[in-house]
Design a protein around this motif. Sequence first.
Motif, mmCIF file in Angstrom:
data_model
loop_
_atom_site.group_PDB
_atom_site.id
_atom_site.type_symbol
_atom_site.label_atom_id
_atom_site.label_comp_id
_atom_site.label_asym_id
_atom_site.label_seq_id
_atom_site.Cartn_x
_atom_site.Cartn_y
_atom_site.Cartn_z
ATOM 1 N N ALA A 7 74.483 -126.840 -0.588
ATOM 2 C CA ALA A 7 75.816 -126.402 -0.168
ATOM 3 C C ALA A 7 76.870 -127.227 -0.906
ATOM 4 C CB ALA A 7 75.969 -126.574 1.335
ATOM 5 N N VAL A 8 77.873 -126.567 -1.468
ATOM 6 C CA VAL A 8 78.915 -127.292 -2.197
ATOM 7 C C VAL A 8 80.307 -127.114 -1.589
ATOM 8 C CG1 VAL A 8 77.661 -127.285 -4.378
ATOM 9 C CG2 VAL A 8 79.240 -125.414 -3.861
ATOM 10 N N VAL A 9 80.507 -126.114 -0.725
ATOM 11 C CA VAL A 9 81.829 -125.925 -0.122
ATOM 12 C C VAL A 9 81.821 -126.152 1.385
ATOM 13 C CG1 VAL A 9 82.677 -124.427 -1.958
ATOM 14 C CG2 VAL A 9 81.539 -123.406 0.022
ATOM 15 N N ALA A 10 80.736 -126.697 1.928
ATOM 16 C CA ALA A 10 80.730 -127.112 3.334
ATOM 17 C C ALA A 10 81.765 -128.211 3.515
ATOM 18 C CB ALA A 10 79.347 -127.622 3.737
ATOM 19 N N GLY A 11 82.537 -128.115 4.582
ATOM 20 C CA GLY A 11 83.619 -129.064 4.806
ATOM 21 C C GLY A 11 84.920 -128.631 4.180
ATOM 22 N N PRO A 15 82.870 -125.326 8.350
ATOM 23 C CA PRO A 15 82.568 -126.655 8.889
ATOM 24 C C PRO A 15 81.293 -127.251 8.308
ATOM 25 C CG PRO A 15 83.244 -125.186 10.645
ATOM 26 C CD PRO A 15 83.075 -124.327 9.426
ATOM 27 N N GLU A 16 81.324 -128.557 8.087
ATOM 28 C CA GLU A 16 80.162 -129.278 7.575
ATOM 29 C C GLU A 16 79.210 -129.687 8.682
ATOM 30 O OE1 GLU A 16 79.437 -132.675 4.155
ATOM 31 O OE2 GLU A 16 81.273 -132.738 5.365
ATOM 32 N N HIS A 48 85.198 -113.553 1.062
ATOM 33 C CA HIS A 48 84.525 -114.836 0.869
ATOM 34 C C HIS A 48 85.474 -116.033 0.822
ATOM 35 C CE1 HIS A 48 84.747 -113.320 -3.520
ATOM 36 N NE2 HIS A 48 85.696 -114.243 -3.421
ATOM 37 N N ALA A 49 86.604 -115.972 1.497
ATOM 38 C CA ALA A 49 87.510 -117.120 1.540
ATOM 39 C C ALA A 49 87.068 -118.086 2.641
ATOM 40 C CB ALA A 49 88.948 -116.650 1.769
ATOM 41 N N GLY A 50 87.860 -119.140 2.845
ATOM 42 C CA GLY A 50 87.591 -120.039 3.944
ATOM 43 C C GLY A 50 87.581 -119.289 5.265
ATOM 44 N N TYR A 51 86.751 -119.747 6.202
ATOM 45 C CA TYR A 51 86.587 -119.000 7.455
ATOM 46 C C TYR A 51 87.888 -118.859 8.237
ATOM 47 C CZ TYR A 51 81.471 -119.156 6.990
ATOM 48 O OH TYR A 51 80.173 -119.002 6.566
ATOM 49 N N ALA A 52 88.791 -119.830 8.153
ATOM 50 C CA ALA A 52 90.068 -119.718 8.855
ATOM 51 C C ALA A 52 90.860 -118.522 8.358
ATOM 52 C CB ALA A 52 90.876 -121.004 8.675
ATOM 53 N N HIS A 128 81.155 -120.271 -4.839
ATOM 54 C CA HIS A 128 81.300 -120.178 -3.384
ATOM 55 C C HIS A 128 81.125 -118.758 -2.849
ATOM 56 C CE1 HIS A 128 85.394 -119.056 -4.754
ATOM 57 N NE2 HIS A 128 85.444 -118.339 -3.646
ATOM 58 N N SER A 129 81.226 -117.737 -3.700
ATOM 59 C CA SER A 129 81.280 -116.367 -3.187
ATOM 60 C C SER A 129 80.008 -115.965 -2.445
ATOM 61 C CB SER A 129 81.558 -115.377 -4.323
ATOM 62 O OG SER A 129 80.465 -115.252 -5.213
ATOM 63 N N LEU A 130 78.875 -116.537 -2.829
ATOM 64 C CA LEU A 130 77.617 -116.267 -2.133
ATOM 65 C C LEU A 130 77.395 -117.271 -1.003
ATOM 66 C CD1 LEU A 130 75.347 -115.524 -5.222
ATOM 67 C CD2 LEU A 130 76.668 -113.915 -3.846
ATOM 68 N N GLU A 131 77.697 -118.532 -1.278
ATOM 69 C CA GLU A 131 77.408 -119.577 -0.286
ATOM 70 C C GLU A 131 78.078 -119.315 1.057
ATOM 71 O OE1 GLU A 131 78.491 -124.229 0.530
ATOM 72 O OE2 GLU A 131 78.075 -123.658 -1.541
#
Length: 266
Positions: A7-11, A15-16, A48-52, A128-131
């Motif tokens: 994972a590279v975009v957790a946090g 959320p991490e 696929h953006a940030g969850y917020a 990040h688009s898949l992660e």
Amino acid sequence: MLTLRPAVVAGMFYPEDPERLREEVDRLLDAVRVPLDEPTPKALIVPHAGYAYSGPVAASGYARLLREGPNLTRVVLLGPSHHAAFPGLALPEAEAFETPLGPQSIDAGATARIPWVRHSEAIHRPEHSLEVQVPFLQRVAPQAELVPLAVGQATPFQVAEVLEALWGGTETVIIVSSDLSHYLPYRLGRAVDEETSRMILRLDTTLDSERACGAAPVAGLLEVARRKQLHPALLDLRSSGDTAGGQEEVVGYGAFAFFETGAGHP
């Protein structure tokens, strides 16, 4: 030991902390109301953006998989490559995708005899688009194997041929990761996204990257949807100006479902 795509975009995008991530995804899914008589879609387009920002829109698609989730054994996941330009499509050189919720297995051999598909760690490492899709999948279909394909410079025909080869039956779902317009004023962005939505609903493969950053995988799905006479449906259409951002410059998000003929559809 599994070879992991870490994972590279957790946090950042989500959320991490595992417990916080689990709660966030479940909260987003629980907020969606799916009609009891609606069939499970064969394919989805989700953002696929940030969850917020895009999480509520993505959840409107993933909630449609909850009923069939235990029976899904393969998820073909396609998204644009934001960091590398390359011809065709690429799988990671890994046996599993890692998120704070743990690893989810990759079906690395699924594309062995399919043209236009390569293996590349470098292409997948920063993408990040898949992660950002994987935590949702870990909550709705944790047992399913992933076929995570970054899409580079590929024609709708090439993407459609890959999808046809991986189509399978009710055990397989197709998910395309794409945001819509980028950095337009709120009202203009809404108008552009509404027109893009109409293009998707009429299975128009001519949409471009100005309308959707995942235009290549979206167009490939639309091409195969025409061939197989799938029925598209709009689930949600919003922008960052509706969720967690200002309205001077917004990014558009849409969720779409595609239903197979004879399955019943909205």
